[in-house]
Design a protein around this motif. Structure first.
Motif, PDB file in Angstrom:
ATOM      1  N   ALA A 193       0.833  -1.204   0.000  1.00  0.00           N
ATOM      2  CA  ALA A 193       0.000   0.000   0.000  1.00  0.00           C
ATOM      3  C   ALA A 193       0.869   1.256   0.000  1.00  0.00           C
ATOM      4  N   ALA A 194       1.977   1.241   0.716  1.00  0.00           N
ATOM      5  CA  ALA A 194       2.865   2.406   0.755  1.00  0.00           C
ATOM      6  C   ALA A 194       3.502   2.661  -0.606  1.00  0.00           C
ATOM      7  N   VAL A 195       3.892   1.606  -1.288  1.00  0.00           N
ATOM      8  CA  VAL A 195       4.488   1.770  -2.617  1.00  0.00           C
ATOM      9  C   VAL A 195       3.448   2.313  -3.604  1.00  0.00           C
ATOM     10  N   VAL A 196       2.236   1.783  -3.541  1.00  0.00           N
ATOM     11  CA  VAL A 196       1.170   2.262  -4.428  1.00  0.00           C
ATOM     12  C   VAL A 196       0.875   3.738  -4.145  1.00  0.00           C
ATOM     13  N   MET A 197       0.837   4.113  -2.871  1.00  0.00           N
ATOM     14  CA  MET A 197       0.588   5.520  -2.540  1.00  0.00           C
ATOM     15  C   MET A 197       1.757   6.411  -2.972  1.00  0.00           C
ATOM     16  N   GLY A 198       2.981   5.881  -2.914  1.00  0.00           N
ATOM     17  CA  GLY A 198       4.120   6.638  -3.418  1.00  0.00           C
ATOM     18  C   GLY A 198       4.009   6.891  -4.916  1.00  0.00           C
ATOM     19  N   LEU A 199       3.573   5.871  -5.654  1.00  0.00           N
ATOM     20  CA  LEU A 199       3.351   6.054  -7.094  1.00  0.00           C
ATOM     21  C   LEU A 199       2.244   7.067  -7.358  1.00  0.00           C
ATOM     22  N   TYR A 200       1.196   7.008  -6.553  1.00  0.00           N
ATOM     23  CA  TYR A 200       0.097   7.960  -6.691  1.00  0.00           C
ATOM     24  C   TYR A 200       0.580   9.383  -6.410  1.00  0.00           C
ATOM     25  N   ALA A 201       1.414   9.539  -5.392  1.00  0.00           N
ATOM     26  CA  ALA A 201       1.966  10.864  -5.090  1.00  0.00           C
ATOM     27  C   ALA A 201       2.821  11.367  -6.247  1.00  0.00           C
ATOM     28  N   GLY A 202       3.579  10.471  -6.876  1.00  0.00           N
ATOM     29  CA  GLY A 202       4.369  10.865  -8.034  1.00  0.00           C
ATOM     30  C   GLY A 202       3.502  11.339  -9.185  1.00  0.00           C
TER      31      GLY A 202
END
Length: 127
Positions: A72-81
């Motif tokens: 979930a953290a990686v997916v949210m990092g991609l979303y933030a990007g």
């Protein structure tokens, strides 16, 4: 009219899933069931029978939650990007993306700590 059509669609979908579940006529002999499973001992196979199996089960659950948090953290990092890229100079969107990225980094750190705690616990306990 749209609500009526949506109701019919959901109702038909629910009935179609029920027919798949009711189509099973016997207990499968292979697949996800343990090899020593029988109808005479359904609660004995894989049950928590000692302190060691309880600890092992808890550590496996913590490991699963750590993987979920990390994903979930990686997916949210991609979303933030993506938010950073599409902000177009809008300070509100940039601030939102910065906050999401901060929380994603915190999530990754929490997942790493959880993996470390599981590894340390396994080493101390000897599993």
């Amino acid at each position: 009219m749209k609500k009526y059509a949506l109701f019919i669609l959901v109702f038909a979908f629910a009935f179609s899933l029920g027919s798949v579940a009711l189509a099973q006529d016997d207990v499968p002999t292979s697949g996800i069931l343990p090899s020593d499973f029988t109808l005479e001992n359904p609660g004995e196979v894989g049950a928590i029978t000692s302190q060691q199996t309880l600890i092992d089960t808890i550590l496996r659950l913590i490991s699963w939650f750590a993987w979920i948090i990390a994903l979930a953290a990686v997916v949210m990092g991609l979303y933030a990007g993506i938010l950073f890229i599409t902000a177009g100079g809008d300070s509100g969107k940039v601030e939102t993306a910065r906050n999401i990225l901060l929380y994603a980094i915190v999530g990754i750190v929490v997942a790493i700590i959880a993996f470390g705690l599981v590894a340390i616990s396994r080493a101390v306990i000897g599993i």
